[in-house]
Motif scaffolding. Structure first.
Motif: not given
Length: 235
Positions: A96-116
């Motif tokens: 269950i954590r893997l699902e949340m990490d992949t779809h939520y936290f990791c998606t957020l991580s990529v967005a934060r890295a590329f948005a600037p």
């Protein structure tokens, strides 16, 4: 359990020849973009014309390195996903954590890295690949549904926060696509090439939500009817 890690980004390329368009389309010819395809194993990228880069969205160092390797992205597509088939009441919490990490936290991580870099380049688009299951849940894979719902909320929040930086944040809602992740699923599946065309047209039109199939349109419509419309089997 199936997991995958991939994002696609594009940026301008002055070395590529312009792509001619029919005059009837009334569009100005523009240089072709450089398309970066991120994957844990770049050697497995088989997209014609794409430039493979290493990207493991679960590894912050890998995400940062991918952002440095591109440097001039204007469109970011977050396409990473996992499907554990985890039931919220009986499955291992790690799944269950893997699902949340992949779809939520990791998606957020990529967005934060590329948005600037998207903002510095004058703006662009971040597209998150969501699901019809962002809007409706099924107990047999409740963890996936919950993670996609969280990613939808994330998409809405980023849309508001990044708008004044010239970044349009969009979500693609789609049911089953004919990919490796749902190879064992029986229902009819959309051709990924068709979904890609719908997606690009949606980005070009400036759509905030791109509904790629009937399953997604029906799920969105059912939202207006409340719980009884979404889950008519309830007493």
């Amino acid at each position: 359990m199936t997991t995958r890690s991939a994002s696609t980004a594009s940026g301008p390329s002055s070395s590529s020849p312009p792509t001619p368009r029919p005059a009837s389309r009334r569009r100005t010819a523009r240089p072709r973009a450089t398309v970066y395809a991120g994957a844990r194993n770049p050697d497995q990228v088989d997209l014609p014309g794409a430039k493979p880069i290493a990207l493991d969205i679960t590894d912050p160092a890998s995400v940062a390195a991918a952002a440095r390797a591109t440097g001039h992205v204007t469109i970011l597509i977050n396409n990473a996903g996992s499907s554990t088939g985890a039931d919220l009441l009986t499955a291992d919490l790690d799944d269950i954590r893997l699902e949340m990490d992949t779809h939520y936290f990791c998606t957020l991580s990529v967005a934060r890295a590329f948005a600037p870099q998207i903002a510095v380049g004058g703006g662009g688009t971040i597209l998150n690949i969501l699901s019809a299951l962002s809007w409706v849940s099924f107990p047999q894979f409740g963890a996936y549904c919950a993670a996609k719902s969280a990613e939808w909320s994330l998409t809405n929040a980023l849309r508001l926060q990044l708008a004044d930086q010239g970044i349009r944040v969009a979500g693609l809602h789609v049911g089953y696509m004919d990919t490796d992740m749902v190879r064992a699923v029986d229902p009819a599946k959309s051709d990924p090439a068709d979904i890609a065309r719908i997606t690009i047209d949606g980005i070009a039109a400036g759509a905030y939500e791109i509904l790629a199939d009937n399953a997604s349109r029906q799920a969105q419509t059912a939202l207006t009817g409340g719980v009884s419309a979404l889950y008519p089997q309830l007493p």
